[in-house]
Design a protein around this motif. Structure first.
Motif, mmCIF file in Angstrom:
data_model
loop_
_atom_site.group_PDB
_atom_site.id
_atom_site.type_symbol
_atom_site.label_atom_id
_atom_site.label_comp_id
_atom_site.label_asym_id
_atom_site.label_seq_id
_atom_site.Cartn_x
_atom_site.Cartn_y
_atom_site.Cartn_z
ATOM 1 N N GLY A 1 0.785 -1.222 0.000
ATOM 2 C CA GLY A 1 0.000 0.000 0.000
ATOM 3 C C GLY A 1 0.817 1.271 0.000
ATOM 4 O O GLY A 1 0.277 2.364 0.196
ATOM 5 N N LEU A 2 2.126 1.160 -0.256
ATOM 6 C CA LEU A 2 3.003 2.328 -0.259
ATOM 7 C C LEU A 2 2.966 3.022 -1.615
ATOM 8 O O LEU A 2 2.800 2.378 -2.657
ATOM 9 N N LYS A 3 3.131 4.335 -1.589
ATOM 10 C CA LYS A 3 3.239 5.105 -2.823
ATOM 11 C C LYS A 3 4.701 5.107 -3.243
ATOM 12 O O LYS A 3 5.563 5.574 -2.499
ATOM 13 N N THR A 4 4.983 4.599 -4.430
ATOM 14 C CA THR A 4 6.361 4.365 -4.842
ATOM 15 C C THR A 4 6.778 5.249 -6.009
ATOM 16 O O THR A 4 5.983 5.586 -6.882
ATOM 17 N N GLY A 5 8.047 5.612 -6.003
ATOM 18 C CA GLY A 5 8.701 6.202 -7.153
ATOM 19 C C GLY A 5 9.708 5.204 -7.692
ATOM 20 O O GLY A 5 10.231 4.365 -6.950
ATOM 21 N N PHE A 6 9.991 5.283 -8.980
ATOM 22 C CA PHE A 6 10.877 4.300 -9.620
ATOM 23 C C PHE A 6 11.609 5.020 -10.744
ATOM 24 O O PHE A 6 10.990 5.578 -11.648
ATOM 25 N N PHE A 7 12.947 5.012 -10.668
ATOM 26 C CA PHE A 7 13.772 5.610 -11.722
ATOM 27 C C PHE A 7 14.634 4.517 -12.326
ATOM 28 O O PHE A 7 15.345 3.798 -11.609
ATOM 29 N N SER A 8 14.575 4.359 -13.658
ATOM 30 C CA SER A 8 15.328 3.290 -14.320
ATOM 31 C C SER A 8 15.881 3.803 -15.646
ATOM 32 O O SER A 8 15.521 4.881 -16.119
ATOM 33 N N SER A 9 16.752 3.007 -16.236
ATOM 34 C CA SER A 9 17.354 3.348 -17.519
ATOM 35 C C SER A 9 17.774 2.052 -18.212
ATOM 36 O O SER A 9 18.211 1.115 -17.551
ATOM 37 N N PRO A 10 17.647 1.990 -19.562
ATOM 38 C CA PRO A 10 17.069 2.993 -20.454
ATOM 39 C C PRO A 10 15.573 2.801 -20.587
ATOM 40 O O PRO A 10 15.004 1.907 -19.943
ATOM 41 N N GLU B 1 5.555 14.651 -5.733
ATOM 42 C CA GLU B 1 4.493 13.656 -5.629
ATOM 43 C C GLU B 1 4.423 13.010 -4.249
ATOM 44 O O GLU B 1 3.536 12.203 -3.986
ATOM 45 N N LYS B 2 5.390 13.346 -3.385
ATOM 46 C CA LYS B 2 5.399 12.858 -1.999
ATOM 47 C C LYS B 2 5.318 11.325 -1.927
ATOM 48 O O LYS B 2 4.467 10.749 -1.260
ATOM 49 N N VAL B 3 6.223 10.679 -2.642
ATOM 50 C CA VAL B 3 6.261 9.217 -2.607
ATOM 51 C C VAL B 3 6.785 8.742 -1.253
ATOM 52 O O VAL B 3 7.540 9.445 -0.575
ATOM 53 N N ASP B 4 6.369 7.563 -0.840
ATOM 54 C CA ASP B 4 6.842 6.984 0.423
ATOM 55 C C ASP B 4 8.278 6.479 0.293
ATOM 56 O O ASP B 4 9.010 6.431 1.281
ATOM 57 N N LEU B 5 8.633 6.064 -0.900
ATOM 58 C CA LEU B 5 9.984 5.561 -1.149
ATOM 59 C C LEU B 5 10.279 5.689 -2.625
ATOM 60 O O LEU B 5 9.359 5.833 -3.445
ATOM 61 N N ALA B 6 11.561 5.662 -2.966
ATOM 62 C CA ALA B 6 11.982 5.720 -4.363
ATOM 63 C C ALA B 6 13.012 4.637 -4.620
ATOM 64 O O ALA B 6 14.035 4.569 -3.924
ATOM 65 N N VAL B 7 12.727 3.763 -5.575
ATOM 66 C CA VAL B 7 13.681 2.745 -6.011
ATOM 67 C C VAL B 7 14.444 3.328 -7.192
ATOM 68 O O VAL B 7 13.842 3.699 -8.205
ATOM 69 N N MET B 8 15.769 3.416 -7.061
ATOM 70 C CA MET B 8 16.570 4.059 -8.102
ATOM 71 C C MET B 8 17.623 3.103 -8.633
ATOM 72 O O MET B 8 18.424 2.542 -7.876
#
Length: 580
Positions: free
Chosen positions: A122-131, A193-200
């Motif tokens: 139920g967490l709000k997540t951010g995710f940054f990936s490449s490419p 966006e006030k994410v709970d966590l960010a996976v980078m």
């Protein structure tokens, strides 16, 4: 400029090139996008991407990084200055609860698994990936979905104008490069966006990568290591491990999958020097013996390794944030391989299991079944990932069985870029016994000016076509060597007896992905139905005879591999919804 346009039009008719003509060069220099893209009303997102593409200085940037490889602080200091000019300080990033993941194989998949597991809580997540595969906005995700074109456009122009306003005329570089800009943009999006966590996902580097500006990640992970980007990271596994271990932070727990002894020792020593507690992940089967995790449909051993790492990273994050539902421990942490302890062996929770089952990560061990065609998509581009890809492809073929009536045809669609050893990658693909092998650049169409997401300003059309011809030469030599084995040498590894119509040495070069797919599918894919190509496109004898074979085949198996950018171009054409 008219001359450049003329060369580009001429390239449209570069159809199939036989092995006999593979040594023919392309004399003139043709830049892929040599004139400004039109600024049409209602194209705000495309305008933003076109402007972003002007920052594609990757080639020059990588050369600079090579020169400064011994001084990663120079890279990080430049990123701190860009961050400050954008209106943030490094300390602001501590709010993001970042999970930092590096490696040379599987780090993107590990990020995807980790993000999906935590979202299942139920967490709000951010995710940054490449490419990215189809659209650049895929690189920045909220709750697993690429940010909308509107959100991308808003944040892009806000950041771009801010950096323009704060540039120093005396500075040699007033704007960050492509990847740095997107990294900065991701920070801003996640904070707003006030994410709970960010996976980078860490970029190519480790110690000197611009994502390593983060001072206090919650947890770090290292996926499988292999030989890749040797000009940038070093020419040995140990040098690469040292660079990847640069993301470790004092007191921040880190996890790694099983690595060869040399790189594992380097990671251990690096962690000790930084005072970072580093743990070795147990295999997935140790977490759930014979249980549901083993029937998740995770394709290939490498994906199970990525999933095992993701489970540890997610559990560590949850524990640090005070969550109780993190899985019951099943064993203690015995010392393993000297001073490297084993990570917890625990019973994955239902949230974790659902997260793994529901993970979607296109372009990696992905199957698309379309009538008689089955497309196997895997962006493998290192020797270790290609070995895993070959195992997955062969297992998938064996599980499907042979068609009850009619012939079966296997096709390889391949490209490789950068400093990767394409000959070594192609050699690994030989046991799959392809009837036809197709080479083409990572361009959906010869001219990509109509789609900014597919533009690449760092290479010329000549360069990518000549590289495809080089691939074809490597493939031909491999088959010549196979036809004349050394006395007493090992017997070739065969998948299964091949029918009489096999054309294992037949290879073709096409000028773009669209033309390659048109020839392979022969109009038999119910979704991919492009306009009829120019008649001259398939005029080559191999293309003509092969077309008949493909039209009559009961089953056509197409493996697309060698480059994530190639896979992305194929997906763009096979799955039009991804471009919407």
């Amino acid at each position: 400029m008219s001359r450049a346009r003329g060369h580009l039009r001429a390239a449209l008719f570069l159809a199939a090139v036989s092995s006999r003509g593979a040594t023919t060069g392309v004399a003139a220099r043709r830049v892929l996008s040599a004139w400004p893209a039109p600024q049409e009303p209602g194209m705000e997102y495309q305008d933003a991407v076109r402007t972003l593409n002007t920052l594609q200085t990757n080639a020059n940037y990588l050369e600079q990084v090579k020169r400064q490889r011994g001084d990663p602080q120079t890279q990080l200091e430049a990123m701190r200055l860009y961050l400050a000019r954008s209106g943030l300080q490094v300390e602001d990033l501590d709010q993001l609860n970042i999970i930092h993941i590096t490696g040379t194989k599987g780090k993107g998949s590990t990020c995807a698994f980790t993000e999906r597991i935590l979202r299942s809580y139920g967490l709000k997540t951010g995710f940054f990936s490449s490419p990215h595969l189809v659209q650049v906005r895929e690189r920045i995700r909220i709750n697993g979905q690429p940010i909308s074109p509107e959100l991308f456009t808003k944040h892009f122009w806000r950041l771009y104008h801010r950096l323009e306003e704060t540039k120093d005329d005396s500075s040699c570089v007033s704007m960050p490069g492509y990847f740095r800009f997107l990294t900065l943009m991701a920070f801003h999006v996640f904070l707003q966006e006030k994410v709970d966590l960010a996976v980078m996902e860490v970029g190519i580097g480790g110690a000197y990568d611009c994502t390593n500006i983060v001072k206090k990640p919650v947890v770090c992970g290292v996926s499988s290591l292999g030989i890749d980007h040797t000009g940038l990271l070093g020419d040995t596994m140990e040098k690469i491990a040292w660079q990847k271990g640069g993301i470790f932070k004092c007191g921040v727990p880190a996890f790694t999958v099983l690595q060869p002894d040399g790189p594992l020792a380097v990671l251990r020593d690096r962690a000790q020097q930084i005072s970072c507690p580093l743990y070795l992940c147990p295999p997935l089967e140790a977490l759930e013996e014979g249980g549901p995790l083993l029937t998740l449909g995770l394709e290939g051993e490498h994906q199970q390794s990525n999933a095992a790492l993701a489970l540890q990273l997610a559990r560590c994050w949850l524990q640090q944030k005070g969550y109780r539902d993190t899985g019951e421990l099943k064993a203690s942490r015995p010392s393993l391989l000297g001073q490297l302890p084993l990570a917890p062996v625990f019973q994955p929770t239902s949230h974790m299991q659902h997260g793994l089952r529901d993970t979607e990560w296109p372009g990696r061990t992905q199957l698309l079944r379309r009538g008689p065609l089955t497309w196997y998509l895997d962006g493998a581009h290192t020797t270790s990932s290609m070995q895993a890809c070959v195992r997955w492809f062969r297992q998938a073929l064996q599980s499907r069985g042979r068609p009850s009536g009619g012939s079966e045809v296997r096709v390889l669609l391949f490209n490789s870029t950068g400093d990767r050893d394409s000959a070594a990658l192609l050699k690994l693909l030989q046991p799959c016994q392809f009837d036809y092998t197709i080479f083409c650049p990572n361009l959906t169409e010869v001219s990509s000016t109509d789609n900014a997401d597919q533009q690449n300003f760092t290479v010329t059309l000549d360069q990518v076509l000549l590289r495809c011809l080089a691939h074809q030469q490597h493939w031909s030599r491999l088959h010549e060597d196979q036809a004349s084995p050394e006395p007493g040498g090992p017997a070739p590894l065969l998948l299964a007896p091949r029918p009489a119509h096999t054309h294992s040495a037949s290879s073709l070069v096409f000028s773009c992905i669209s033309h390659a797919l048109q020839w392979i599918s022969q109009g038999r894919d119910p979704v991919f139905q492009p306009p009829s190509p120019p008649r001259v496109l398939f005029a080559h004898p191999v293309a003509g005879s092969g077309a008949i074979v493909l039209q009559e085949a009961a089953a056509i198996h197409v493996l697309v591999t060698g480059s994530l950018h190639l896979v992305g171009g194929v997906l763009k054409l096979l799955e039009p919804s991804l471009s919407q």
